[in-house]
Design a protein around this motif. Structure first.
Motif, PDB file in Angstrom:
ATOM      1  N   GLN A 144       0.792  -1.224   0.000  1.00 29.11           N
ATOM      2  CA  GLN A 144       0.000   0.000   0.000  1.00 29.11           C
ATOM      3  C   GLN A 144       0.829   1.280   0.000  1.00 29.11           C
ATOM      4  O   GLN A 144       0.400   2.297  -0.533  1.00 29.11           O
ATOM      5  CB  GLN A 144      -0.932   0.006   1.218  1.00 29.11           C
ATOM      6  CG  GLN A 144      -1.993  -1.076   1.203  1.00 29.11           C
ATOM      7  CD  GLN A 144      -3.151  -0.744   0.284  1.00 29.11           C
ATOM      8  OE1 GLN A 144      -3.182   0.320  -0.342  1.00 29.11           O
ATOM      9  NE2 GLN A 144      -4.103  -1.649   0.185  1.00 29.11           N
ATOM     10  N   SER A 145       2.009   1.243   0.589  1.00 28.77           N
ATOM     11  CA  SER A 145       2.733   2.496   0.807  1.00 28.77           C
ATOM     12  C   SER A 145       4.217   2.366   0.499  1.00 28.77           C
ATOM     13  O   SER A 145       4.767   1.269   0.422  1.00 28.77           O
ATOM     14  CB  SER A 145       2.559   2.953   2.260  1.00 28.77           C
ATOM     15  OG  SER A 145       3.200   2.034   3.135  1.00 28.77           O
ATOM     16  N   VAL A 146       4.848   3.515   0.351  1.00 34.64           N
ATOM     17  CA  VAL A 146       6.299   3.569   0.157  1.00 34.64           C
ATOM     18  C   VAL A 146       6.998   3.031   1.397  1.00 34.64           C
ATOM     19  O   VAL A 146       7.997   2.320   1.305  1.00 34.64           O
ATOM     20  CB  VAL A 146       6.735   5.016  -0.158  1.00 34.64           C
ATOM     21  CG1 VAL A 146       8.257   5.122  -0.188  1.00 34.64           C
ATOM     22  CG2 VAL A 146       6.145   5.478  -1.483  1.00 34.64           C
ATOM     23  N   PRO A 180       1.100   1.395 -11.104  1.00 35.45           N
ATOM     24  CA  PRO A 180       0.320   0.817 -10.005  1.00 35.45           C
ATOM     25  C   PRO A 180      -0.628  -0.279 -10.479  1.00 35.45           C
ATOM     26  O   PRO A 180      -1.101  -0.256 -11.623  1.00 35.45           O
ATOM     27  CB  PRO A 180      -0.463   2.022  -9.474  1.00 35.45           C
ATOM     28  CG  PRO A 180       0.340   3.206  -9.858  1.00 35.45           C
ATOM     29  CD  PRO A 180       0.956   2.861 -11.177  1.00 35.45           C
ATOM     30  N   HIS A 213       4.194   7.250  -5.210  1.00 31.66           N
ATOM     31  CA  HIS A 213       2.819   6.817  -5.004  1.00 31.66           C
ATOM     32  C   HIS A 213       1.889   7.521  -5.987  1.00 31.66           C
ATOM     33  O   HIS A 213       2.109   8.669  -6.371  1.00 31.66           O
ATOM     34  CB  HIS A 213       2.398   7.130  -3.563  1.00 31.66           C
ATOM     35  CG  HIS A 213       1.224   6.334  -3.098  1.00 31.66           C
ATOM     36  ND1 HIS A 213      -0.076   6.678  -3.410  1.00 31.66           N
ATOM     37  CD2 HIS A 213       1.151   5.195  -2.350  1.00 31.66           C
ATOM     38  CE1 HIS A 213      -0.897   5.807  -2.863  1.00 31.66           C
ATOM     39  NE2 HIS A 213      -0.191   4.891  -2.208  1.00 31.66           N
ATOM     40  N   GLU A 214       0.836   6.821  -6.401  1.00 29.52           N
ATOM     41  CA  GLU A 214      -0.104   7.410  -7.351  1.00 29.52           C
ATOM     42  C   GLU A 214      -0.750   8.677  -6.788  1.00 29.52           C
ATOM     43  O   GLU A 214      -1.100   9.591  -7.547  1.00 29.52           O
ATOM     44  CB  GLU A 214      -1.182   6.390  -7.731  1.00 29.52           C
ATOM     45  CG  GLU A 214      -1.937   5.800  -6.555  1.00 29.52           C
ATOM     46  CD  GLU A 214      -2.820   4.632  -6.959  1.00 29.52           C
ATOM     47  OE1 GLU A 214      -2.938   4.354  -8.176  1.00 29.52           O
ATOM     48  OE2 GLU A 214      -3.398   3.997  -6.064  1.00 29.52           O
ATOM     49  N   ASP A 215      -0.884   8.773  -5.461  1.00 28.46           N
ATOM     50  CA  ASP A 215      -1.460   9.984  -4.856  1.00 28.46           C
ATOM     51  C   ASP A 215      -0.536  11.193  -5.007  1.00 28.46           C
ATOM     52  O   ASP A 215      -1.002  12.338  -4.933  1.00 28.46           O
ATOM     53  CB  ASP A 215      -1.735   9.759  -3.368  1.00 28.46           C
ATOM     54  CG  ASP A 215      -2.871   8.771  -3.125  1.00 28.46           C
ATOM     55  OD1 ASP A 215      -3.592   8.440  -4.091  1.00 28.46           O
ATOM     56  OD2 ASP A 215      -3.019   8.326  -1.970  1.00 28.46           O
ATOM     57  N   LEU A 256       5.683   9.712   0.171  1.00 31.79           N
ATOM     58  CA  LEU A 256       5.063   9.327  -1.096  1.00 31.79           C
ATOM     59  C   LEU A 256       6.053   9.104  -2.236  1.00 31.79           C
ATOM     60  O   LEU A 256       5.637   8.700  -3.334  1.00 31.79           O
ATOM     61  CB  LEU A 256       4.043  10.395  -1.527  1.00 31.79           C
ATOM     62  CG  LEU A 256       2.832  10.575  -0.607  1.00 31.79           C
ATOM     63  CD1 LEU A 256       1.945  11.707  -1.114  1.00 31.79           C
ATOM     64  CD2 LEU A 256       2.040   9.284  -0.498  1.00 31.79           C
ATOM     65  N   ASN A 270       1.190  -3.097  -6.275  1.00 27.80           N
ATOM     66  CA  ASN A 270       1.475  -1.984  -5.371  1.00 27.80           C
ATOM     67  C   ASN A 270       0.725  -0.746  -5.819  1.00 27.80           C
ATOM     68  O   ASN A 270       0.090  -0.737  -6.883  1.00 27.80           O
ATOM     69  CB  ASN A 270       2.987  -1.732  -5.280  1.00 27.80           C
ATOM     70  CG  ASN A 270       3.608  -1.481  -6.643  1.00 27.80           C
ATOM     71  OD1 ASN A 270       3.086  -0.695  -7.431  1.00 27.80           O
ATOM     72  ND2 ASN A 270       4.716  -2.138  -6.938  1.00 27.80           N
ATOM     73  N   ARG A 271       0.797   0.288  -5.020  1.00 27.18           N
ATOM     74  CA  ARG A 271       0.051   1.517  -5.265  1.00 27.18           C
ATOM     75  C   ARG A 271       0.948   2.622  -5.817  1.00 27.18           C
ATOM     76  O   ARG A 271       0.553   3.780  -5.817  1.00 27.18           O
ATOM     77  CB  ARG A 271      -0.590   1.992  -3.943  1.00 27.18           C
ATOM     78  CG  ARG A 271      -1.621   1.056  -3.337  1.00 27.18           C
ATOM     79  CD  ARG A 271      -2.935   1.095  -4.123  1.00 27.18           C
ATOM     80  NE  ARG A 271      -3.412   2.457  -4.270  1.00 27.18           N
ATOM     81  CZ  ARG A 271      -4.032   3.142  -3.302  1.00 27.18           C
ATOM     82  NH1 ARG A 271      -4.239   2.576  -2.121  1.00 27.18           N
ATOM     83  NH2 ARG A 271      -4.455   4.375  -3.508  1.00 27.18           N
ATOM     84  N   PHE A 272       2.108   2.260  -6.302  1.00 27.92           N
ATOM     85  CA  PHE A 272       3.014   3.296  -6.779  1.00 27.92           C
ATOM     86  C   PHE A 272       3.643   2.931  -8.119  1.00 27.92           C
ATOM     87  O   PHE A 272       3.656   1.779  -8.541  1.00 27.92           O
ATOM     88  CB  PHE A 272       4.112   3.596  -5.749  1.00 27.92           C
ATOM     89  CG  PHE A 272       4.721   2.359  -5.133  1.00 27.92           C
ATOM     90  CD1 PHE A 272       5.716   1.647  -5.785  1.00 27.92           C
ATOM     91  CD2 PHE A 272       4.301   1.925  -3.886  1.00 27.92           C
ATOM     92  CE1 PHE A 272       6.270   0.527  -5.221  1.00 27.92           C
ATOM     93  CE2 PHE A 272       4.857   0.792  -3.301  1.00 27.92           C
ATOM     94  CZ  PHE A 272       5.842   0.090  -3.979  1.00 27.92           C
TER      95      PHE A 272
END
Length: 301
Positions: free
Chosen positions: A5-7, A79, A102-104, A23, A45-47
């Motif tokens: 989920q995260s870096v 991602p 991260h995509e955010d 991020l 993953n989210r990145f």
């Protein structure tokens, strides 16, 4: 399927301290130790990840051939792409860098809309970018600037880092175009295989049985990713895969309209269309004439 989920979570899996920025991170592979964990057997993953592997002695399979390399190799993942990592076959003391963001981190920034246009985020592993020494040095310099900027989190940090990421992606796009051009011999072989596959598909009337020819079908047959195939064709011929398919479809349709008594519906189905209206719409878009209008004009000419 496991999700990273995260870096920070990724850092922990590589036995690294917490990232300087929550991020985005530039990871030195030589300082990383991948933990034995079930996550590597299948994960998303989210990145975004840009991986630069340095001094990788050996050979890599590229298309249908093997290439020796001893400089940097660059690969990209987006991602939510399914990945697998075999820790037992990883080289000890691997050198290189991972840029992950991260995509955010790119939300509400122009890069969020542009990044999907970089096809190399969907290339296969065997379609990695092989860097010259100067190209490698250039990209590493950008990575160092990003890493340094992560130490100073203020209102300017995000914009400065994103401008560097944007620059890195632009350079990568240029270097990939260089690779398409410099590997002329191999690319010519791929073009020949592409033309043969498309011609055979239509000449052997496979459309009626297998359906409409698609980019994914051709790419799978050629053992290439769809984006890589389209980018290769665009650089070499000025037209992407879909445009080539449409060109061949229209050529075959004109042949059938001018040399047979088949109805428009029969021609559409023989070319793989499920609905005759879809065929007529495409034909008119490409020729500015309806199929029957073309047939009538041909007979009067």
């Amino acid at each position: 399927m496991n999700t990273i989920q995260s870096v920070s979570a990724f850092h922990r899996l590589l036995s690294l301290p917490e990232p300087k920025h929550p991020l985005v991170s530039v990871i030195n592979l030589s300082e990383s130790v991948f933990l034995e964990d079930e996550v590597w057997k299948g994960f998303v993953n989210r990145f975004y990840c840009v991986a630069l592997k340095r001094e990788a002695k050996g050979k890599i399979r590229y298309g249908q051939q093997h290439y020796d390399y001893d400089k940097g190799v660059l690969s990209f993942t987006a991602p939510n792409q399914v990945q697998y990592l075999d820790l037992h076959n990883m080289e000890c003391g691997a050198a290189g860098y991972l840029l992950i963001f991260h995509e955010d981190f790119i939300l509400r920034h122009p890069l969020a809309h542009i990044i999907s246009g970089y096809g190399f985020f969907s290339y296969a592993v065997n379609e990695a970018l092989h860097l010259s020494e100067d190209e490698e040095t250039n990209l590493i310099d950008i990575l160092h600037k990003i890493d340094k900027e992560c130490e100073h989190i203020d209102k300017h940090t995000q914009e400065i880092i994103l401008s560097q990421i944007d620059l890195l992606l632009h350079y990568s796009n240029r270097f990939y175009e260089r690779q398409f051009i410099t590997r002329k011999s191999n690319n010519q072989q791929l073009l020949i295989r592409f033309e043969k596959f498309v011609n055979d598909y239509f000449d052997q009337e496979q459309s009626a049985e297998k359906g409409l020819l698609t980019v994914h079908l051709i790419a799978e047959a050629m053992n290439l990713s769809p984006n890589y195939l389209s980018d290769l064709l665009r650089i070499q011929t000025g037209r992407n895969t879909q445009q080539h398919i449409h060109e061949k479809l229209i050529t075959k349709a004109k042949e059938k309209l001018s040399a047979t008594e088949l109805s428009v519906s029969e021609i559409a189905y023989s070319l793989g269309f499920e609905h005759a209206q879809s065929f007529s719409t495409l034909f008119k878009k490409k020729t500015r004439m309806a199929p029957l209008e073309f047939r009538a004009g041909f007979r009067f000419s």
